[in-house]
Write a protein that holds these residues in place. Structure first.
Motif, PDB file in Angstrom:
ATOM      1  N   GLY A 113       0.785  -1.227   0.000  1.00  0.00           N
ATOM      2  CA  GLY A 113       0.000   0.000   0.000  1.00  0.00           C
ATOM      3  C   GLY A 113       0.812   1.269   0.000  1.00  0.00           C
ATOM      4  N   ARG A 114       2.131   1.147  -0.130  1.00  0.00           N
ATOM      5  CA  ARG A 114       2.964   2.350  -0.151  1.00  0.00           C
ATOM      6  C   ARG A 114       3.131   2.918  -1.558  1.00  0.00           C
ATOM      7  NH1 ARG A 114       6.079  -0.947   3.190  1.00  0.00           N
ATOM      8  NH2 ARG A 114       7.569  -1.284   1.498  1.00  0.00           N
ATOM      9  N   GLY A 115       2.693   2.193  -2.585  1.00  0.00           N
ATOM     10  CA  GLY A 115       2.857   2.668  -3.954  1.00  0.00           C
ATOM     11  C   GLY A 115       1.783   2.113  -4.867  1.00  0.00           C
ATOM     12  N   ILE A 116       1.730   2.659  -6.100  1.00  0.00           N
ATOM     13  CA  ILE A 116       0.832   2.179  -7.149  1.00  0.00           C
ATOM     14  C   ILE A 116       1.647   2.011  -8.428  1.00  0.00           C
ATOM     15  CG2 ILE A 116      -1.328   3.115  -6.224  1.00  0.00           C
ATOM     16  CD1 ILE A 116      -0.939   5.570  -7.952  1.00  0.00           C
ATOM     17  N   GLU A 117       1.294   1.037  -9.226  1.00  0.00           N
ATOM     18  CA  GLU A 117       2.042   0.761 -10.448  1.00  0.00           C
ATOM     19  C   GLU A 117       1.114   0.231 -11.531  1.00  0.00           C
ATOM     20  OE1 GLU A 117       4.879  -2.356 -10.024  1.00  0.00           O
ATOM     21  OE2 GLU A 117       3.431  -3.797  -9.196  1.00  0.00           O
ATOM     22  N   ARG A 118       1.560   0.367 -12.772  1.00  0.00           N
ATOM     23  CA  ARG A 118       0.880  -0.274 -13.900  1.00  0.00           C
ATOM     24  C   ARG A 118       1.779  -0.217 -15.118  1.00  0.00           C
ATOM     25  NH1 ARG A 118      -2.201   1.569 -18.316  1.00  0.00           N
ATOM     26  NH2 ARG A 118      -2.745   3.781 -18.447  1.00  0.00           N
ATOM     27  N   GLY A 119       1.466  -1.055 -16.098  1.00  0.00           N
ATOM     28  CA  GLY A 119       2.243  -1.111 -17.324  1.00  0.00           C
ATOM     29  C   GLY A 119       1.550  -0.364 -18.449  1.00  0.00           C
ATOM     30  N   PHE A 120       2.349   0.145 -19.387  1.00  0.00           N
ATOM     31  CA  PHE A 120       1.855   0.851 -20.573  1.00  0.00           C
ATOM     32  C   PHE A 120       2.445   0.184 -21.812  1.00  0.00           C
ATOM     33  CE2 PHE A 120       1.730   3.833 -17.103  1.00  0.00           C
ATOM     34  CZ  PHE A 120       0.560   4.551 -17.297  1.00  0.00           C
ATOM     35  N   LYS A 121       1.649   0.110 -22.856  1.00  0.00           N
ATOM     36  CA  LYS A 121       2.104  -0.465 -24.114  1.00  0.00           C
ATOM     37  C   LYS A 121       1.692   0.441 -25.259  1.00  0.00           C
ATOM     38  CE  LYS A 121       1.648  -4.513 -27.125  1.00  0.00           C
ATOM     39  NZ  LYS A 121       0.997  -5.837 -27.325  1.00  0.00           N
ATOM     40  N   PHE A 122       2.624   0.620 -26.237  1.00  0.00           N
ATOM     41  CA  PHE A 122       2.350   1.437 -27.419  1.00  0.00           C
ATOM     42  C   PHE A 122       2.725   0.650 -28.674  1.00  0.00           C
ATOM     43  CE2 PHE A 122       3.175   4.190 -23.805  1.00  0.00           C
ATOM     44  CZ  PHE A 122       2.118   5.083 -23.862  1.00  0.00           C
ATOM     45  N   THR A 127       7.158   5.702 -30.016  1.00  0.00           N
ATOM     46  CA  THR A 127       6.032   6.248 -29.261  1.00  0.00           C
ATOM     47  C   THR A 127       6.221   6.013 -27.769  1.00  0.00           C
ATOM     48  OG1 THR A 127       4.580   5.758 -31.144  1.00  0.00           O
ATOM     49  CG2 THR A 127       3.522   6.253 -29.046  1.00  0.00           C
ATOM     50  N   THR A 128       6.747   4.859 -27.420  1.00  0.00           N
ATOM     51  CA  THR A 128       7.013   4.577 -26.009  1.00  0.00           C
ATOM     52  C   THR A 128       8.036   5.551 -25.440  1.00  0.00           C
ATOM     53  OG1 THR A 128       6.570   2.236 -26.435  1.00  0.00           O
ATOM     54  CG2 THR A 128       7.695   2.777 -24.383  1.00  0.00           C
ATOM     55  N   PHE A 131       6.564   8.933 -24.932  1.00  0.00           N
ATOM     56  CA  PHE A 131       5.738   8.915 -23.728  1.00  0.00           C
ATOM     57  C   PHE A 131       6.611   9.102 -22.491  1.00  0.00           C
ATOM     58  CE2 PHE A 131       4.236   6.117 -20.245  1.00  0.00           C
ATOM     59  CZ  PHE A 131       3.100   6.811 -19.870  1.00  0.00           C
ATOM     60  N   MET A 132       7.712   8.416 -22.426  1.00  0.00           N
ATOM     61  CA  MET A 132       8.596   8.526 -21.272  1.00  0.00           C
ATOM     62  C   MET A 132       9.223   9.921 -21.197  1.00  0.00           C
ATOM     63  SD  MET A 132      10.399   4.747 -21.376  1.00  0.00           S
ATOM     64  CE  MET A 132      11.266   5.016 -19.824  1.00  0.00           C
ATOM     65  N   ASN A 133       9.525  10.511 -22.343  1.00  0.00           N
ATOM     66  CA  ASN A 133      10.064  11.870 -22.333  1.00  0.00           C
ATOM     67  C   ASN A 133       9.044  12.864 -21.792  1.00  0.00           C
ATOM     68  OD1 ASN A 133      12.652  11.321 -23.303  1.00  0.00           O
ATOM     69  ND2 ASN A 133      12.007  11.465 -25.456  1.00  0.00           N
ATOM     70  N   ALA A 134       7.762  12.680 -22.160  1.00  0.00           N
ATOM     71  CA  ALA A 134       6.717  13.569 -21.660  1.00  0.00           C
ATOM     72  C   ALA A 134       6.567  13.431 -20.147  1.00  0.00           C
ATOM     73  CB  ALA A 134       5.399  13.269 -22.362  1.00  0.00           C
ATOM     74  N   ILE A 135       6.679  12.196 -19.651  1.00  0.00           N
ATOM     75  CA  ILE A 135       6.584  11.982 -18.201  1.00  0.00           C
ATOM     76  C   ILE A 135       7.800  12.591 -17.505  1.00  0.00           C
ATOM     77  CG2 ILE A 135       6.375  10.263 -16.383  1.00  0.00           C
ATOM     78  CD1 ILE A 135       3.942  10.531 -18.271  1.00  0.00           C
ATOM     79  N   ALA A 136       8.976  12.437 -18.107  1.00  0.00           N
ATOM     80  CA  ALA A 136      10.190  12.987 -17.495  1.00  0.00           C
ATOM     81  C   ALA A 136      10.132  14.504 -17.392  1.00  0.00           C
ATOM     82  CB  ALA A 136      11.408  12.540 -18.302  1.00  0.00           C
ATOM     83  N   VAL A 151      11.066  -1.911 -21.913  1.00  0.00           N
ATOM     84  CA  VAL A 151      11.484  -2.969 -22.826  1.00  0.00           C
ATOM     85  C   VAL A 151      10.722  -2.779 -24.122  1.00  0.00           C
ATOM     86  CG1 VAL A 151      11.641  -5.442 -23.246  1.00  0.00           C
ATOM     87  CG2 VAL A 151      11.976  -4.561 -20.942  1.00  0.00           C
ATOM     88  N   TYR A 152      11.432  -2.288 -25.124  1.00  0.00           N
ATOM     89  CA  TYR A 152      10.883  -2.009 -26.449  1.00  0.00           C
ATOM     90  C   TYR A 152       9.638  -1.131 -26.375  1.00  0.00           C
ATOM     91  CZ  TYR A 152       9.218  -2.615 -31.204  1.00  0.00           C
ATOM     92  OH  TYR A 152       8.758  -2.386 -32.451  1.00  0.00           O
ATOM     93  N   ASN A 153       8.441  -1.673 -26.614  1.00  0.00           N
ATOM     94  CA  ASN A 153       7.242  -0.827 -26.673  1.00  0.00           C
ATOM     95  C   ASN A 153       6.426  -0.880 -25.383  1.00  0.00           C
ATOM     96  OD1 ASN A 153       6.346  -3.446 -26.959  1.00  0.00           O
ATOM     97  ND2 ASN A 153       4.737  -2.946 -28.426  1.00  0.00           N
ATOM     98  N   ARG A 154       7.068  -1.288 -24.308  1.00  0.00           N
ATOM     99  CA  ARG A 154       6.375  -1.389 -23.025  1.00  0.00           C
ATOM    100  C   ARG A 154       7.135  -0.608 -21.960  1.00  0.00           C
ATOM    101  NH1 ARG A 154       2.607  -5.775 -22.683  1.00  0.00           N
ATOM    102  NH2 ARG A 154       2.593  -7.013 -24.594  1.00  0.00           N
ATOM    103  N   THR A 155       6.366  -0.036 -21.053  1.00  0.00           N
ATOM    104  CA  THR A 155       6.938   0.716 -19.940  1.00  0.00           C
ATOM    105  C   THR A 155       6.176   0.364 -18.667  1.00  0.00           C
ATOM    106  OG1 THR A 155       7.590   2.565 -21.364  1.00  0.00           O
ATOM    107  CG2 THR A 155       7.432   3.002 -19.015  1.00  0.00           C
TER     108      THR A 155
END
Length: 221
Positions: A113-122, A127-128, A131-136, A151-155
């Motif tokens: 319960g100290r964090g939340i996570e999920r995966g993204f795929k493009f 494109t991936t 996406f990471m540059n926009a988050i950064a 890893v390739y098209n997944r974050t």
């Protein structure tokens, strides 16, 4: 007794032929109207019994509904989360986390319960990476950084607060920002996400590797 008197007595004692005929005839049967009415496929007419009364209830008839009520949307509680001590409004944080995790949200709780996570795929690695540059860029502005891997098209992205440790409003805020940017960049939504599996299906070499020569893992403090 005279002859005339004896003749009258005989007339009275012996019935005449006409009276005998009338007495021997049976009364003519009347046609059974009820029977002839039902013989043509019609329902018989029921006459109420003179000593029978009908009662009418004024209570409305209610039928039980067999439809199951839709279950209420599940909400997280404080017991599900390990909230950072710096969080001013913990009830509001619980509601925000519930929207991200439950009721169609794609995030999941982690680290007790100290964090939340999920995966993204493009569709592509480019494109991936965009996406990471926009988050950064947003991380630099808010001075809050994730733990993530590519890893390739997944974050895979994990949000948690390190000091003080626990889940905070900055984590849920950045999680919502990731969802919005991913939708704008055409995220590929899968039925189930088990994290980064390294399988690419786009325009790379087919080995599923990232563009950095290794496993593409990036970890921010």
């Amino acid at each position: 007794m005279t002859h005339h008197q004896r003749h009258l007595i005989n007339l009275v004692q012996k019935p005449s032929a006409l009276s005998s005929l009338l007495l021997s005839r049976k009364p003519q049967q009347q046609p059974n109207l009820l029977r002839s009415f039902t013989s043509h496929g019609q329902r018989p007419i029921h006459t109420p019994h003179p000593n029978r009364t009908r009662t009418f209830s004024t209570t409305p008839i209610t039928t039980e509904s067999h439809q199951q009520e839709s279950p209420q949307s599940r909400m997280l509680t404080r017991a599900d989360l390990s909230i950072a001590d710096s969080t001013p409004n913990q009830d509001s944080l619980v509601q925000e986390a519930s929207q991200l995790v439950e009721n169609g949200g794609r995030w999941r709780l982690c680290r007790e319960g100290r964090g939340i996570e999920r995966g993204f795929k493009f569709k592509t690695f480019k494109t991936t990476w965009d996406f990471m540059n926009a988050i950064a860029t947003e991380c630099k502005r808010t001075r809050h950084h994730p733990e993530w891997s590519n890893v390739y098209n997944r974050t895979q992205i994990l949000w948690t607060t390190h000091s003080p440790a626990g889940l905070s409003g900055r984590d849920t805020q950045m999680a919502r920002f990731c969802d919005r940017v991913a939708g704008e960049m055409g995220e590929v939504v899968e039925v189930s996400e088990e994290g980064v599996d390294g399988k690419g299906d786009g325009d790379c070499c087919g080995c599923g590797g990232g563009g950095s020569g290794g496993d593409g893992k990036v970890k921010e403090g």
